[in-house]
Structures are given as C-alpha cells and as structure tokens.
Design a protein around this motif. Structure first.
Motif, PDB file in Angstrom:
ATOM      1  N   SER A 124      73.409  45.799  38.347  1.00 60.06           N
ATOM      2  CA  SER A 124      74.626  45.053  38.661  1.00 60.06           C
ATOM      3  C   SER A 124      75.610  45.296  37.538  1.00 60.06           C
ATOM      4  O   SER A 124      75.314  46.017  36.581  1.00 60.06           O
ATOM      5  N   ASP A 125      76.772  44.682  37.645  1.00 60.40           N
ATOM      6  CA  ASP A 125      77.756  44.830  36.576  1.00 60.40           C
ATOM      7  C   ASP A 125      77.265  44.199  35.280  1.00 60.40           C
ATOM      8  O   ASP A 125      77.735  44.555  34.195  1.00 60.40           O
ATOM      9  N   SER A 126      76.288  43.291  35.372  1.00 59.74           N
ATOM     10  CA  SER A 126      75.811  42.583  34.180  1.00 59.74           C
ATOM     11  C   SER A 126      74.410  42.988  33.751  1.00 59.74           C
ATOM     12  O   SER A 126      73.883  42.436  32.783  1.00 59.74           O
ATOM     13  N   SER A 127      73.815  43.959  34.441  1.00 58.84           N
ATOM     14  CA  SER A 127      72.439  44.311  34.093  1.00 58.84           C
ATOM     15  C   SER A 127      72.124  45.750  34.485  1.00 58.84           C
ATOM     16  O   SER A 127      72.574  46.240  35.529  1.00 58.84           O
ATOM     17  N   LEU A 128      71.354  46.417  33.641  1.00 57.52           N
ATOM     18  CA  LEU A 128      70.833  47.735  33.970  1.00 57.52           C
ATOM     19  C   LEU A 128      69.426  47.856  33.407  1.00 57.52           C
ATOM     20  O   LEU A 128      69.021  47.099  32.523  1.00 57.52           O
ATOM     21  N   SER A 129      68.669  48.792  33.923  1.00 53.56           N
ATOM     22  CA  SER A 129      67.340  49.069  33.396  1.00 53.56           C
ATOM     23  C   SER A 129      67.282  50.525  32.973  1.00 53.56           C
ATOM     24  O   SER A 129      67.970  51.379  33.545  1.00 53.56           O
ATOM     25  N   VAL A 130      66.470  50.812  31.966  1.00 53.37           N
ATOM     26  CA  VAL A 130      66.395  52.166  31.440  1.00 53.37           C
ATOM     27  C   VAL A 130      65.003  52.416  30.884  1.00 53.37           C
ATOM     28  O   VAL A 130      64.384  51.518  30.310  1.00 53.37           O
ATOM     29  N   THR A 131      64.498  53.624  31.098  1.00 50.61           N
ATOM     30  CA  THR A 131      63.220  54.026  30.524  1.00 50.61           C
ATOM     31  C   THR A 131      63.469  54.564  29.125  1.00 50.61           C
ATOM     32  O   THR A 131      64.249  55.510  28.945  1.00 50.61           O
ATOM     33  N   VAL A 132      62.836  53.950  28.144  1.00 53.12           N
ATOM     34  CA  VAL A 132      63.086  54.292  26.743  1.00 53.12           C
ATOM     35  C   VAL A 132      62.542  55.689  26.448  1.00 53.12           C
ATOM     36  O   VAL A 132      61.390  55.996  26.762  1.00 53.12           O
TER      37      VAL A 132
END
Length: 248
Positions: A124-132
């Motif tokens: 969303s505009d306020s959240s993202l996920s990422v693989t380190v």
C-alpha cells in the motif's frame, strides 16, 4: 503523445521520454508553466527532457516550428517518508522478508541495505515488504527507499551472524537449577534465547563473546545447551551436566 515515465520527484530531475509525430526541431518542452531543464532531440518522433521542480499534476507540451502540442499529464510525487522497519535485524545470509512502514511508498522501486539493493513488493502507500539481500559483514547498515518521488533514508538494519558456543563455566550443577553459568563464544550480543535440554534459561548479555546464564531445573545427566539469535542457533552437545542431590 505518450510520456514515460509519467511521474517524478517534486524536486525535478526526472528524465522523461516523449513520443509522438512531427517532433523535429523541438525548441521547448514545458511542465505546466516551467521549462524542462534539458531537452534532447532523439528522432522526429521522440525527444527526451528533464523535469523541473513542481507539485501536483501538470500538462507537458512540446513546441516546434509548427506550434505547440496538446498537454499530456505528468504527476509530481513527493519523497517517501519511512517510519519503521517491522524487523530490525536478521541473518547475515539474508533471505528473510521484512516490512517497511511509512508514507509515499506506492511507487517504490528499490530498497537499499547498505548499498545492496532489493526490489520490494508494494502492499500500500504506507507499507511494503522486501526480501533482505545478503550482507557483507555483521553489523548495522543504513536502509533507503527509492520511489518516483526520490530517495529517503534514516532507518537502520542490523546483520547478525550465527552464534557459536565455545565453553561453559561451570559445566555441572544441581538438578534444582539456579547455577550461575558463564557461556563464552562469538556473536552472542544478539542472543534471543538460551535453553538447557529445551528449557529456557534466564540470561544477560555481557558482550559479544560472553553470556551470564542461570540454569533452569533439569533431569540428572548431560544435556544440550542451545544459544539462539536472529541468524540461527548453535548447540553445545552435552555441555552441561545436571547432578542429582544426595538421598538418604
């Protein structure tokens, strides 16, 4: 007349490609009421331009000796703001997925961990996920996020290496527990838990090579001692021996 990309930073500096017809001898490209900071003629059907600073949605026009084109929308995007990381540490090998919270994240294209970039999934505009990604060495690194609005940093992520246990002192104590044990090893400053035969033991981190632990109650005999941190665990097999009390 397509324009790509059709959004960029409020600070300007976005290189855009404008495609159309009769674009030869382009003399100007404007974003709203501001001229592009640089215009390059690529071909009769294509020009590139660098956006000036701006806000909101503006019309982009191209001017040639034949006149000025109809406007095409360009959207100015503010720089992202990061408020927190869902997880602030993890294994040196990377591979774990974490969340990043903030605002203006909907156009995020990359997240950098100490200069090593990863492609995020925008939730969303306020959240993202990422693989380190894997780290170069254990320790803290800066985290930055790049969006159409620019790059922002200010958060820290700590790479943690797997702990090792080299010795326990003393190596035995009563089955009733309560023995103060010093554990030495490496990468112990990020310890999450210590167990004796699977039972959790209270502990205090002295430094990266030393833990102070109090044994829980146990069953007579040699037991495994396991030290765990965010990167993994190390097992000292049969490292501590519970000794039964005397009976009469």
């Amino acid at each position: 007349m397509p324009i790509s990309p059709n959004q960029g930073s409020t600070g300007g500096g976005t290189l855009v490609t404008i495609t159309g017809t009769n674009l030869s001898n382009t003399s100007a490209v404007t974003f709203g009421n501001k001229s592009a900071t640089s215009v390059t003629q690529v071909s009769p059907t294509q020009v590139t331009a660098v956006s000036p600073s701006g806000t909101g949605t503006v019309g982009v026009t191209v001017t040639t000796p034949g006149g000025t084109s109809n406007p095409v929308s360009f959207f100015y995007v503010g720089a992202p703001f990061k408020s927190s990381l869902g997880t602030t540490s993890g294994p040196l090998a990377g591979g774990n997925t974490i969340t990043l919270n903030g605002t203006g994240l909907s156009t995020a294209t990359s997240v950098s961990f100490g200069g090593v970039t990863a492609t995020p999934t925008v939730d969303s505009d306020s959240s993202l996920s990422v693989t380190v990604p894997a780290g170069a060495a254990a320790g803290p690194v800066s985290v930055s996020v790049t969006t159409a609005g620019g790059t922002n940093n200010g958060l820290t992520y700590t790479y943690v290496d797997i702990p090792t246990v080299t010795s326990l002192t003393p190596t035995s104590g009563p089955t009733s527990g309560g023995t103060a044990v010093t554990i030495t090893g490496t990468n112990l400053d990020t310890t999450d838990s210590v167990t004796f035969d699977g039972a959790a033991a209270p502990f205090a981190v002295i430094n990266a090579t030393t833990l102070s632990v109090v044994t829980p109650p146990g069953t007579a005999g040699a037991v495994d001692v396991v030290v765990t941190n965010p990167a993994g665990s190390d097992t000292a097999v049969g490292a501590f021996t519970y000794v039964a009390g005397p009976g009469i």
